[in-house]
Scaffold this active site. Structure first.
Site, PDB file in Angstrom:
ATOM      1  N   LYS A 178       0.845  -1.198   0.000  1.00  0.00           N
ATOM      2  CA  LYS A 178       0.000   0.000   0.000  1.00  0.00           C
ATOM      3  C   LYS A 178       0.879   1.245   0.000  1.00  0.00           C
ATOM      4  CE  LYS A 178      -1.943   2.413   3.284  1.00  0.00           C
ATOM      5  NZ  LYS A 178      -1.946   3.793   2.708  1.00  0.00           N
ATOM      6  N   GLU A 251      10.423   0.675  10.167  1.00  0.00           N
ATOM      7  CA  GLU A 251      11.397   1.754   9.964  1.00  0.00           C
ATOM      8  C   GLU A 251      10.642   3.044  10.204  1.00  0.00           C
ATOM      9  OE1 GLU A 251      13.102   4.674   9.167  1.00  0.00           O
ATOM     10  OE2 GLU A 251      13.118   4.313   7.005  1.00  0.00           O
ATOM     11  N   CYS A 285      14.069  10.509   7.293  1.00  0.00           N
ATOM     12  CA  CYS A 285      14.284  10.113   8.686  1.00  0.00           C
ATOM     13  C   CYS A 285      15.741  10.213   9.107  1.00  0.00           C
ATOM     14  CB  CYS A 285      13.783   8.689   8.909  1.00  0.00           C
ATOM     15  SG  CYS A 285      12.018   8.471   8.619  1.00  0.00           S
ATOM     16  N   GLU A 381      10.423  15.052  15.884  1.00  0.00           N
ATOM     17  CA  GLU A 381      10.799  15.080  14.471  1.00  0.00           C
ATOM     18  C   GLU A 381      10.000  16.146  13.727  1.00  0.00           C
ATOM     19  OE1 GLU A 381      11.817  11.725  11.141  1.00  0.00           O
ATOM     20  OE2 GLU A 381       9.959  11.469  12.267  1.00  0.00           O
TER      21      GLU A 381
END
Length: 478
Positions: A178, A251, A285, A381
């Site tokens: 997906k 991840e 990331c 983040e």
């Protein structure tokens, strides 16, 4: 006069299909803020169909030889090269990325990574047979796990799809993938290309939102769920997968520390760090967005970094002078803007700090100094073109600040002192430590984090092994 929107479709069991109930999602080009396509909003019936197809295809694909799977993957890599312009065009509409950088920085690594896993398919082996008990021989078999439910992110839709399907297919698994609801176009094109090469049901694409992804993870068929995404999404996947003990590969987010010591070549470090922090609008990331600088060079470094930011351009995809394009969506623009709007009084915006233009989701290259370790922008983040700078006094404090976040994906150390670099690389609690560089990745080396950055590895032989299971076979010699 109205322009007809492109119609994207799911790819299930070797054919393109609309969502079973006909629902769709508008897909927006982030460089313009305008809708350019519709994508299926898939529900349970679509997920059921894809899982059924993948399960039916699994036995034959599992039993194919490594050489046969290698040949298929090499054909996929060749086909991606041949259709590179089409893939780039789809990805640029997905993301608004610069055309030239997408061509040079994404297509070649993707093709190389597929070819790497094509080679890895020939190394699917266990330990040698041996007698560990008198009269009995033990054999270790390494086998594919089965159907894999995979969810790719919106920051690198093409490349992250490759990181998912290539090792899975190489190991003999079948896939239901997906894409993000904001970036389905390139994945649907990949399905068109791959579908001409693999047997039907081996590779399936189901488009939709987070509820679609949840239905995939909760489905009883997959033996493994793999996601690249936010910490929150990863935690939800792990919780859902735990109900029937699925394997999970996560991840997740990152908050990479970039530790710059006083003996560093400031000009070179600033040049490399600014690119590694602003590339892809900081939507990476591993981006070099949390810089820790020794107090003796702090002011000089901040001044140089602010100048580098001011000289960095963002803009439309066909502008060859830009380093990065827009943020991916309106929510992401709001999130990045919110971090800057909420800065504490002791912080100082050295460069940028504002949206660029009123068309699309562009944000200026931004540098913020004067920050403290417990500030929101240090601990969380941002996922935008924002580089923060903190000052440290010695190696111990640098390590305290670097490790003092919940993320643990990537980091870098900048120094000419080899012993110090080795000490830091040992002590930094991150899945990757770069020394005097930041962000290069190669197919042969693992990528993955610790702590809330998740677990499991992408790329390398370690990433390949994540898509296998171990079986012990023991036979009597009598």
């Amino acid at each position: 006069m109205t322009t007809e929107l492109r119609r994207l479709r799911n790819y299930i069991n070797g054919e393109f299909r609309d969502a079973a109930d006909g629902r769709t999602i508008d897909v927006i080009n982030p460089a313009t803020g305008e809708v350019y396509a519709t994508s299926p909003l898939s529900g349970q019936a679509d997920v059921d169909a894809a899982m059924e197809a993948a399960a039916a295809a699994f036995p034959a694909w599992r039993d194919s030889t490594p050489a046969e799977r290698q040949k298929v993957l090499l054909k996929i890599a060749d086909a991606f090269e041949e259709r590179a312009e089409d893939l780039i065009a789809a990805e640029v509409e997905n993301t608004g990325k610069p055309v030239a950088l997408t061509a040079s920085e994404e297509i070649p690594p993707m093709v190389d990574q597929i070819r790497f896993f094509a080679g890895a398919a020939r190394l699917l082996e266990g330990r040698s047979a041996g007698e560990y008990m008198e009269g009995l021989t033990s054999i270790v078999r390494r086998e594919p796990v089965g159907v894999c439910a995979q969810v790719a992110p919106w920051n690198y839709p093409m490349m992250m799809a490759v990181w998912k399907f290539a090792p899975a297919l190489a190991a003999g698994n079948t896939v239901v993938l997906k894409p993000s609801d904001t970036t389905p176009a390139s994945t649907v094109l990949m399905a068109e290309i791959i579908g001409q090469i693999v047997p039907k049901g081996v590779f399936n694409v189901v488009c939709g939102d987070r509820d679609t992804g949840r239905a995939m993870v909760e489905h009883p068929t997959p033996a493994m769920a793999s996601i690249t995404g936010s910490v929150r999404a990863g935690m939800q996947v792990a919780e859902s997968a735990a109900k029937d003990v699925k394997r999970v590969h996560l991840e997740l987010g990152g908050k990479a520390p970039v530790v710059v010591f006083e003996d560093t070549d400031i000009d070179k470090a600033v040049e490399d760090i600014s690119v590694a922090g602003f590339f892809n609008a900081g939507q990476d990331c591993t981006a070099a967005t949390r810089v820790l600088v020794h107090e003796s060079i702090h002011d000089e470094f901040v001044s140089a970094l602010a100048k580098a930011a001011a000289a960095t351009k963002t803009g439309q995809p066909d502008d060859e002078d830009v380093l990065y394009g827009p943020l991916n969506n309106a929510n992401q623009l709001e999130q990045v803007s919110g971090f800057i709007d909420r800065l504490p009084a002791h912080a100082k915006v050295e460069a940028g700090g504002q949206r660029v233009g009123d068309k699309g989701y562009f944000y200026a290259p931004t540098v913020v100094s004067g920050l403290k370790q417990d500030d929101e922008i240090i601990q969380n983040e941002v996922f935008g073109p924002v580089i923060t700078v903190q000052s440290f006094t010695d190696e111990a404090q640098a390590l305290e600040y670097a490790n003092g976040v919940e993320y643990a994906l990537a980091s870098s150390v900048w120094t000419k002192d080899h012993a110090r670099a080795m000490r830091m690389s040992k002590a930094l609690d991150f899945g990757c430590v770069w020394i005097n560089t930041h962000i290069p990745l190669v197919a042969e080396m693992p990528h993955g984090g610790f702590k809330k950055s998740g677990y499991g590895k992408d790329l390398s032989g370690y990433g390949f092994e994540d898509y296998t299971r171990i079986k012990h076979v023991m036979t009597s010699l009598g």
